[in-house]
Design a protein around this motif. Structure first.
Motif, PDB file in Angstrom:
ATOM      1  N   MET A 597      -0.378  -8.598  15.864  1.00 54.72           N
ATOM      2  CA  MET A 597       0.228  -9.161  17.060  1.00 54.72           C
ATOM      3  C   MET A 597       0.274  -8.114  18.169  1.00 54.72           C
ATOM      4  SD  MET A 597       0.450 -12.124  16.136  1.00 54.72           S
ATOM      5  CE  MET A 597       1.190 -12.983  17.507  1.00 54.72           C
ATOM      6  N   ASN A 598       0.647  -6.870  17.799  1.00 50.87           N
ATOM      7  CA  ASN A 598       0.663  -5.785  18.794  1.00 50.87           C
ATOM      8  C   ASN A 598      -0.718  -5.563  19.382  1.00 50.87           C
ATOM      9  OD1 ASN A 598       3.362  -5.271  18.679  1.00 50.87           O
ATOM     10  ND2 ASN A 598       3.190  -3.461  17.329  1.00 50.87           N
ATOM     11  N   ALA A 599      -1.753  -5.610  18.495  1.00 47.80           N
ATOM     12  CA  ALA A 599      -3.125  -5.401  18.961  1.00 47.80           C
ATOM     13  C   ALA A 599      -3.504  -6.500  19.942  1.00 47.80           C
ATOM     14  CB  ALA A 599      -4.075  -5.386  17.763  1.00 47.80           C
ATOM     15  N   THR A 661       7.538  -1.435  25.435  1.00 44.11           N
ATOM     16  CA  THR A 661       7.081  -1.284  26.813  1.00 44.11           C
ATOM     17  C   THR A 661       6.875  -2.671  27.428  1.00 44.11           C
ATOM     18  OG1 THR A 661       4.799  -1.225  26.060  1.00 44.11           O
ATOM     19  CG2 THR A 661       5.906   0.902  26.350  1.00 44.11           C
ATOM     20  N   LYS A 662       7.175  -3.652  26.602  1.00 41.58           N
ATOM     21  CA  LYS A 662       6.905  -5.019  27.064  1.00 41.58           C
ATOM     22  C   LYS A 662       8.096  -5.566  27.832  1.00 41.58           C
ATOM     23  CE  LYS A 662       3.860  -5.306  23.157  1.00 41.58           C
ATOM     24  NZ  LYS A 662       3.729  -5.692  21.768  1.00 41.58           N
ATOM     25  N   GLU A 663       7.803  -6.583  28.655  1.00 42.88           N
ATOM     26  CA  GLU A 663       8.863  -7.152  29.498  1.00 42.88           C
ATOM     27  C   GLU A 663       9.955  -7.784  28.641  1.00 42.88           C
ATOM     28  OE1 GLU A 663       7.174 -11.205  30.982  1.00 42.88           O
ATOM     29  OE2 GLU A 663       5.516  -9.749  30.787  1.00 42.88           O
ATOM     30  N   LEU A 670      11.080  -3.957  17.693  1.00 45.70           N
ATOM     31  CA  LEU A 670      11.399  -3.778  16.278  1.00 45.70           C
ATOM     32  C   LEU A 670      10.165  -3.846  15.382  1.00 45.70           C
ATOM     33  CD1 LEU A 670      14.741  -5.742  15.974  1.00 45.70           C
ATOM     34  CD2 LEU A 670      14.385  -3.331  15.472  1.00 45.70           C
ATOM     35  N   GLY A 671       9.040  -4.395  15.927  1.00 43.10           N
ATOM     36  CA  GLY A 671       7.840  -4.613  15.110  1.00 43.10           C
ATOM     37  C   GLY A 671       7.388  -3.364  14.361  1.00 43.10           C
ATOM     38  N   LEU A 672       7.189  -2.292  15.059  1.00 38.03           N
ATOM     39  CA  LEU A 672       6.668  -1.082  14.407  1.00 38.03           C
ATOM     40  C   LEU A 672       7.728  -0.383  13.560  1.00 38.03           C
ATOM     41  CD1 LEU A 672       4.276   0.448  17.099  1.00 38.03           C
ATOM     42  CD2 LEU A 672       3.689  -0.733  14.972  1.00 38.03           C
TER      43      LEU A 672
END
Ligand code: ADP
Ligand code: MG
Length: 717
Positions: A597-599, A661-663, A670-672
């Motif tokens: 999802m991050n990618a 860093t996302k809006e 928390l993902g990572l």
């Protein structure tokens, strides 16, 4: 060591031997010179004795030849006068003691008067026992002489009846003719002088000489007297080889041709002098008062050119040598022994010296081998000595001359200057050198001339510290989430339930309906967040079991594909088909989902490639150490994108909970953190490679064997 000893000893021994030989040579020279002087003195005295003893005989002969009774007898032939002459002969024999015969022979050679002297008694020989001596050489020779002449026979042995008299009786015959008033030669007076005494005097004079006795040689080199009596009188006994010249040919050549001196041959040391008794030139004048007729007598002495010789044999000289004396031998032996001791001491001390030098060299190597920088700094802050590690650290060939403030940027000048105080001062400084973090300890030396700086790279420690700090943060968040998420979730359930019910009562397109939708949306996001939080807090509580990682990855991709934008192409590279790990399938699935999802977020709307690969990978010792996991075989799951990438600053924070860093509303941050927690609870680790604009690769390492996982002992974050 023994070889060294031998080398030194033999060298020194050679020198010592040379010195001893030189000394021996010098010693012998000195001894011989001394000996020569003393022997020459003996020879001189002996020569005088040999010359002087005859003087009386000459005088006696002249008196007899000129006495009145003798004259009257030859003029008259009256036996009365002859008797008186005989009386005088007896008197003279007793008085002088050294004539064994006193005779008067007439012109035919017939003995007329004869006095024999033996065993201290003079005896007048009876007429019938008188002999004719006309055939004897002394008679002949004397009958040739004129009034003023004397015949002196050579020194030889008395011969009786043509036989050499035994025991030997060395004699000299002194003879002179007797003339009557008419000047006719009427007969001969003969005095047999016994040379025994003279020879005894001669040997007495030589007593005390090192030679052990003098040698008296006649003109031909025959011994008249010798310490070796068997050598004497060779010419009388017909033994031609019994000469000095035969025994000492070299010496004889010199002695016979020279007047006096000393001489050294291989046979020994010779001191010699020439004795000329009864020679005119030796005794040119006589006492005129003792002679009736004052005219000068002539003498015919035969062979009176004697040699007085002392011989000190070579073995006697050698026996006196330093080395042939027990004391000298002992001394030489002691010298060699001392030399051996000395050589031994030199070797030992040099060995010790070598060992000490070696130890010093070894010691000097210590700072050289130290991995960290070691420097000596003078008062001005200039580095004057540095080890190799410094050169590598500062990438310089020589850092001597460089300023310490350049080498340790965080070192304060005032702190450094205070180092040169009276006491022992220690200063600790942490500083960044390039990418590394260094810790320096500075201390002054006892003389207060220098400061020594020892540095160590503490980057790995710093990293570890950071990791610990991170882990603690995670733990706090986990506890927090665990504590409130459940209640919060229940409350959210209530909020969402009632909001939903309220929504149904509101007409479509009404303002109320819009507002309630906003509440519901926010509520749903909050619920998703809470889910994440609950996942996070539940880490490690889930059961783990053997998993086929390849199958799990493939399945996860299949599940998440529909939710990815169509612009993204998925590339799979799953090489390891059977490898199993020990873990929780739901959690590993979540890791894959979060990373993908991050990618996808990073690639956004543009054409993207999502690469998912799985392979086995060995983790070596240094990597294992850095990641605080055991070394060994791991499965490496890589999820790479060609999205926006990350700056260094972002990279250092990505695993922190709530970092995004996302809006607002899109990222929870928390993902990572969850990925990190799950991977850690599986005994693995995550490596990120990324650069802004160049995409990102996440590598997830999971230990292959159960053993590794157990040993890692990680239970949750
Ligand atoms: P969220 O995704 O909610 O922001 P994450 O913990 O998943 O939280 O990610 C944290 C941050 O890490 C993101 O906000 C993003 O800045 C960065 N990030 C994570 N993955 C990538 C990636 N593949 N490419 C670029 N940036 C990424
Ligand atoms: Mg995310």
């Amino acid at each position: 060591m023994f070889k060294r000893f031998l080398l030194i000893y033999l060298g020194c021994a050679a020198v010592l031997t040379l010195l001893l030989f030189m000394f021996a040579h010098y010693d012998e020279k000195m001894r011989v010179a001394q000996l020569a002087t003393s022997e020459l003195r003996y020879v001189g005295v002996a020569r005088e004795r040999a010359e002087k003893d005859f003087e009386a005989a000459e005088g006696d002969l002249r008196i007899i030849a000129n006495m009145d009774e003798m004259r009257q007898y030859v003029n008259t032939g009256d036996s009365q006068h002859a008797d008186r002459v005989a009386d005088y002969f007896l008197l003279l024999a007793r008085g002088r003691q050294h004539y064994n015969q006193l005779r008067y022979l007439d012109e035919r050679g017939q003995e007329i008067i004869r006095v024999n002297f033996s065993e201290g008694k003079p005896v007048l020989v009876a007429e019938k026992e008188l002999l004719n001596k006309s055939s004897y050489y002394y008679f002949h020779n004397t009958m040739q002489l004129t009034r003023d002449e004397i015949f002196v026979s050579p020194l030889d042995l008395n011969v009786e009846h043509h036989q050499v008299e035994v025991p030997y009786r060395p004699v000299i015959r002194f003879a002179t003719p007797v003339f009557d008033s008419a000047g006719r030669r009427k007969g001969v007076v003969v005095l047999n002088y016994i040379a025994d005494e003279m020879l005894q005097h001669f040997q007495l004079a030589m007593q005390g000489s090192v030679s052990g006795g003098g040698m008296l040689l006649n003109r031909d080199g025959y011994w008249l007297s010798s310490p070796h009596h068997d050598d004497e009188w060779g010419f009388m006994l017909g033994k031609k080889e019994l000469t000095f010249g035969h025994d000492y040919p070299d010496a004889w050549q010199a002695i016979s041709s020279q007047e006096s001196g000393t001489l050294r041959t291989a046979q020994g040391l010779f001191a010699f002098a020439t004795a000329r008794p009864l020679m005119f030139d030796e005794h040119p004048t006589m006492d005129p008062s003792r002679i009736d007729q004052p005219e000068q007598y002539k003498r015919y002495a035969v062979g009176y050119n004697w040699k007085v010789v002392s011989v000190v044999p070579q073995d006697v000289i050698s026996a006196g040598a330093f080395f042939n004396k027990p004391g000298g031998q002992l001394l030489s032996l002691a010298a060699y022994f001392l030399l051996a001791l000395g050589a031994f001491a030199v070797v030992i001390s040099s060995e010790r010296h070598k060992a000490a030098e070696y130890a010093l060299q070894e010691l000097a190597l210590l700072p050289e081998m130290a991995p960290g920088p070691v420097m000596r700094v003078d008062k001005a802050g200039v580095i004057c000595l540095a080890n190799t590690a410094c050169k590598e650290l500062y990438s310089m060939d020589s850092i001597e001359g460089m300023s310490i403030f350049e080498a340790i940027p965080d070192l304060a000048r005032t702190d450094f200057e205070e180092m040169f105080g009276p006491d022992e001062n220690i200063l600790q400084v942490e500083t960044d050198i390039g990418d590394a973090h260094y810790f320096f300890v500075l201390r002054n030396d006892a003389d207060n001339k220098y400061v020594f700086a020892y540095g160590a790279d503490i980057s790995p420690i710093k990293l570890l510290e950071e990791q610990v700090r991170q882990a603690q943060k995670m733990e706090v968040v986990g506890q927090l989430a665990g504590g409130i998420a459940h209640d919060f979730n229940t409350l959210l359930g209530v909020i969402l339930g009632y909001s939903d019910m309220l929504r149904d009562t509101l007409p479509e397109n009404s303002l109320g309906r819009k507002n309630i939708d906003a509440i519901l949306n926010a509520g749903k996001r909050a619920k998703a967040l809470v889910r994440q939080l609950m996942d996070f807090s539940r880490l490690g509580t889930n059961k783990q079991e053997p998993l086929q990682l390849a199958a799990l990855v493939r399945e996860s991709i299949k599940l998440l594909q529909p939710s990815l934008p169509e612009t993204i192409i998925i590339q799979q590279d799953i090489r390891e088909k059977t490898a199993s790990i020990h873990g929780n399938a739901v959690q590993i699935g979540q890791v894959i989902l979060n990373l993908c999802m991050n990618a996808a977020d990073a690639m956004g709307e543009k054409q993207g490639v999502l690469q998912i690969s799985l392979k086995e990978s060995a983790v070596d010792a240094s990597m294992a150490h850095a990641r605080n996991v055991p070394a060994g075989a791991y499965m490496q799951l890589t999820i790479a994108d060609n999205g926006c990438g990350m700056s260094k600053e972002i990279l250092t924070h990505v695993f922190e909970p709530f970092f995004t860093t996302k809006e607002v509303g899109r990222g929870t941050g928390l993902g990572l953190a969850v990925v990190h927690g799950i991977v850690k609870s599986h005994g693995g680790f995550v490596v990120v490679e990324s650069e802004p604009g160049k995409g990102t690769q996440f590598h997830v390492y999971l230990p292959k064997s159960r053993e590794l996982w157990v040993r890692s002992g990680v239970t949750g974050a």
